[in-house]
Structures are given as structure tokens and as C-alpha cells.
Design an enzyme around this catalytic site. Structure first.
Site, PDB file in Angstrom:
ATOM      1  N   GLU A   1      31.680  17.485  -9.022  1.00  0.00           N
ATOM      2  CA  GLU A   1      32.865  17.579  -9.881  1.00  0.00           C
ATOM      3  C   GLU A   1      32.671  16.836 -11.203  1.00  0.00           C
ATOM      4  O   GLU A   1      33.644  16.599 -11.928  1.00  0.00           O
ATOM      5  CB  GLU A   1      34.110  17.003  -9.162  1.00  0.00           C
ATOM      6  CG  GLU A   1      34.417  17.561  -7.792  1.00  0.00           C
ATOM      7  CD  GLU A   1      34.873  19.020  -7.797  1.00  0.00           C
ATOM      8  OE1 GLU A   1      34.901  19.628  -8.878  1.00  0.00           O
ATOM      9  OE2 GLU A   1      35.165  19.534  -6.714  1.00  0.00           O
TER      10      GLU A   1
ATOM     11  N   HIS B   1      38.938  11.326  -7.882  1.00  0.00           N
ATOM     12  CA  HIS B   1      39.314  12.524  -7.124  1.00  0.00           C
ATOM     13  C   HIS B   1      39.293  12.173  -5.643  1.00  0.00           C
ATOM     14  O   HIS B   1      38.337  11.566  -5.158  1.00  0.00           O
ATOM     15  CB  HIS B   1      38.333  13.664  -7.410  1.00  0.00           C
ATOM     16  CG  HIS B   1      38.457  14.816  -6.453  1.00  0.00           C
ATOM     17  ND1 HIS B   1      39.631  15.532  -6.307  1.00  0.00           N
ATOM     18  CD2 HIS B   1      37.582  15.354  -5.562  1.00  0.00           C
ATOM     19  CE1 HIS B   1      39.447  16.472  -5.394  1.00  0.00           C
ATOM     20  NE2 HIS B   1      38.225  16.378  -4.915  1.00  0.00           N
TER      21      HIS B   1
ATOM     22  N   HIS C   1      41.407  13.247  -1.490  1.00  0.00           N
ATOM     23  CA  HIS C   1      42.110  14.265  -0.700  1.00  0.00           C
ATOM     24  C   HIS C   1      43.270  13.626   0.082  1.00  0.00           C
ATOM     25  O   HIS C   1      43.193  13.528   1.312  1.00  0.00           O
ATOM     26  CB  HIS C   1      41.134  14.932   0.285  1.00  0.00           C
ATOM     27  CG  HIS C   1      39.924  15.561  -0.329  1.00  0.00           C
ATOM     28  ND1 HIS C   1      38.806  15.920   0.408  1.00  0.00           N
ATOM     29  CD2 HIS C   1      39.638  15.915  -1.618  1.00  0.00           C
ATOM     30  CE1 HIS C   1      37.893  16.461  -0.387  1.00  0.00           C
ATOM     31  NE2 HIS C   1      38.367  16.458  -1.626  1.00  0.00           N
TER      32      HIS C   1
ATOM     33  N   GLU D   1      60.164   3.491  -6.793  1.00  0.00           N
ATOM     34  CA  GLU D   1      58.918   3.117  -7.475  1.00  0.00           C
ATOM     35  C   GLU D   1      58.231   4.312  -8.133  1.00  0.00           C
ATOM     36  O   GLU D   1      57.445   4.147  -9.064  1.00  0.00           O
ATOM     37  CB  GLU D   1      57.926   2.499  -6.477  1.00  0.00           C
ATOM     38  CG  GLU D   1      58.200   1.055  -6.141  1.00  0.00           C
ATOM     39  CD  GLU D   1      58.108   0.139  -7.346  1.00  0.00           C
ATOM     40  OE1 GLU D   1      57.055   0.111  -7.990  1.00  0.00           O
ATOM     41  OE2 GLU D   1      59.103  -0.539  -7.650  1.00  0.00           O
TER      42      GLU D   1
ATOM     43  N   HIS E   1      43.786  21.093  -1.682  1.00  0.00           N
ATOM     44  CA  HIS E   1      42.523  20.368  -1.825  1.00  0.00           C
ATOM     45  C   HIS E   1      42.718  18.852  -2.045  1.00  0.00           C
ATOM     46  O   HIS E   1      42.287  18.060  -1.218  1.00  0.00           O
ATOM     47  CB  HIS E   1      41.714  20.985  -2.984  1.00  0.00           C
ATOM     48  CG  HIS E   1      40.369  20.369  -3.192  1.00  0.00           C
ATOM     49  ND1 HIS E   1      39.280  21.048  -3.682  1.00  0.00           N
ATOM     50  CD2 HIS E   1      39.925  19.102  -3.012  1.00  0.00           C
ATOM     51  CE1 HIS E   1      38.240  20.248  -3.750  1.00  0.00           C
ATOM     52  NE2 HIS E   1      38.602  19.059  -3.353  1.00  0.00           N
TER      53      HIS E   1
END
Ligand code: 13P
Ligand code: ZN
Length: 281
Positions: A116, A139, A141, A169, A210
Site C-alpha cells: 500500500e 492503515h 483493519h 469524545e 477492509h
């Protein structure tokens, strides 16, 4: 001179990836992180002054030429970074020609940056334009947020308001809301371009089915941002598990009170509900 392997950058990166793993957001080789370092920061350590090899990348990053990034390797497990930092991470410098990077440290078994990386670099470009202090792209998941992408219309406004309503929050930590893109194939320049376009307005971009891309000034701050988004997603998921009927919740007046109390630079478009049912905005 301390070796780069023993630097605070490598230690913080390994600690962060281990935390991401422990949270359950980065199974197997899931997730990737990049941290921009300055030339001065890199030069303060030994073992970073030679180009070890050149690694081709599938994106012309010449706009970032000369910039250094500590980045996780493709196929590497976040749970292993603490034990094998110089195998599972690399310090790279973007070369003048653009489509390649100079490896200065790490990836000592022949490894390469995350698949990525083009999406990271495009996102770095977008965030740097907004704020020169932004150094991190992360990145991962996060389970509950990913689950929500199956049950909630894929709209930035719908996601942002739903998460804001779950905990006070939320609007404080991400007053601009979060961006959502359509489902796209990972590891491609296309998803990188779409993500970077959203990064012009948001620090968090959801990849449906994803995971998430997030940006911040430091590893801690970026981690905390994802943590806050995912905490609200967990509350949402728990509500559904309790039957889903909401009897009371944060109101739009509560949002206005938070904005006033914390002087938030909020996304005004998201302050009023609308009847979004479409898939992507
Ligand atoms: P990498 O192992 O190439 O970093 O890929 C992991 C991932 O999460 C892809 O989206
Ligand atoms: Zn992923």
C-alpha cells in the site's frame, strides 16, 4: 553515535504495530504504517548514510524526493516488529527519479515496503499540503468499523454522524468527520488516488469491507484517532447486539454544546441529519 536500530523511531514504530496487533486490528500481515523523518533526525544515528539498494515503486513520488520514511514491509506481521525491526521495517529515501526509493536501513532479508506504499505516499502528499506537521499514515483493519460498512450506507456524513452520536469524545477528536470511499481493490494506485482525495478533507478514510487509512502528526496521535473511531464503532455494534433500539442518544444540541465548550472546527455539513440512502458520496 547510536545505531538507527536503537533509535526512538524504530522503538515507537515497533511498539505501535504491536499495539495494533494486540487490539486485533492487524491479523497476519494486515496493516501498514509509514512515519516521515527529517534528514537531520536520520543523520543523528549511525547506519543510515549509505544506499543499501534501490527498490522500484509503482508510483511517481518525485514530489517527495529526498524525504525519508520509516515504513513497514509487505507481508510482515505486526506482532513480529519488536523482535525483528531491521528485518520487518525499512528506512527509505524517495529518489529524484520518483519511481524508486533508496533503502538506507532495514529490510535486511531482501524485503520491500508495504504493497500500500503508493496509497501512503499519495496520502502523505495530501496531508502535507494541509499541515506540514503531519508525519504518519496508518492503515489497519479495525473490526467493528469494518463491520459497519456492511450495514450502514457508504456515506461520509452517515458514518460521521453515527460515530459522533456514540460518544462525546468522537466529535472532539474528529470534528471534521471521517471520509468513506467505495469498495476498491487494495494495493492499487486507484485506491491510493481515491484515498488521497478524501485525505484533503479528513484524517480518517474508511475502506469498506477492509479497514481504514488514518493520518496524524505522531504515531501516538494517529493511533489514538483510530482508537476513538473504533471505540465508537464498538459501542454502535454493542447497541445492535442489545437489540438495536435506541431510546436516547446524543442530540444535535449536545453536538453544539461540545463545539462551544471545546471550540471545535467542525464540519458544518454534518451537523444536520439528512436522508442519505445512497452508497457513496
Ligand atoms: P502489506 O503486507 O503489503 O502491508 O499489506 C497488508 C494490507 O493490509 C493490505 O491492505
Ligand atoms: Zn489492509
Amino acid at each position: 553515535m547510536t545505531d538507527f536500530t536503537d533509535s526512538s523511531y524504530v522503538r515507537d514504530m515497533a511498539k505501535t504495530t504491536e499495539n495494533l496487533y494486540r487490539h486485533g486490528w492487524d491479523e497476519r500481515n494486515g496493516g501498514n504504517v509509514s512515519l516521515r523523518l527529517t534528514k537531520e533526525e536520520v543523520e543523528a544515528y549511525a547506519g543510515t548514510d549509505k544506499v543499501l539498494r534501490q527498490i522500484p515503486i509503482k508510483f511517481d513520488a518525485s514530489e517527495l524526493a529526498g524525504k525519508y520514511y520509516l515504513v513497514t514491509g509487505t507481508g510482515r506481521y505486526f506482532k513480529n516488529m519488536v523482535e525483528f525491526p531491521d528485518r520487518d521495517m525499512g528506512l527509505i529515501r524517495i529518489s529524484e527519479v520518483g519511481n524508486s526509493v533508496d533503502l538506507m536501513w532495514g529490510f535486511n532479508d531482501g524485503g520491500e515496503p508495504t504493497s500500500e506504499f503508493p496509497a501512503h505516499l499519495m496520502s502523505h502528499i495530501a496531508r502535507l499540503k494541509k499541515n506540514p506537521n503531519q508525519r504518519v499514515i496508518m492503515h489497519c483493519h479495525p473490526t467493528n468499523l469494518v463491520a459497519m460498512t456492511f450495514t450502514i450506507p457508504l456515506s461520509s456524513k452517515r458514518f460521521s454522524r453515527t460515530l459522533w452520536k456514540m460518544h462525546p469524545e468522537s466529535i472532539v477528536v474528529f470534528p471534521e468527520g471521517i471520509g468513506v470511499i467505495p469498495y476498491m481493490c487494495p494495493g492499487t494506485n486507484d485506491i491510493g488516488e481515491k484515498t488521497a482525495a478524501k485525505m484533503e478533507d479528513y484524517r480518517v478514510v474508511v475502506w469498506p469491507h477492509h479497514g481504514v487509512f488514518a493520518a496524524g502528526d505522531s504515531l501516538d496521535e494517529t493511533y489514538g484517532l483510530v482508537e476513538t473511531v473504533e471505540k465508537s464503532a464498538l459501542i454502535y455494534t454493542t447497541i445492535q447486539a442489545q437489540g438495536g433500539e435506541i431510546l436516547q442518544s446524543l442530540t444535535d444540541q449536545d453536538f453544539r454544546d461540545l463545539i462551544k465548550r471545546f471550540d471545535l472546527n467542525v464540519n458544518e455539513d454534518f451537523l444536520t441529519p439528512d436522508a442519505v440512502t445512497a452508497t457513496v458520496d
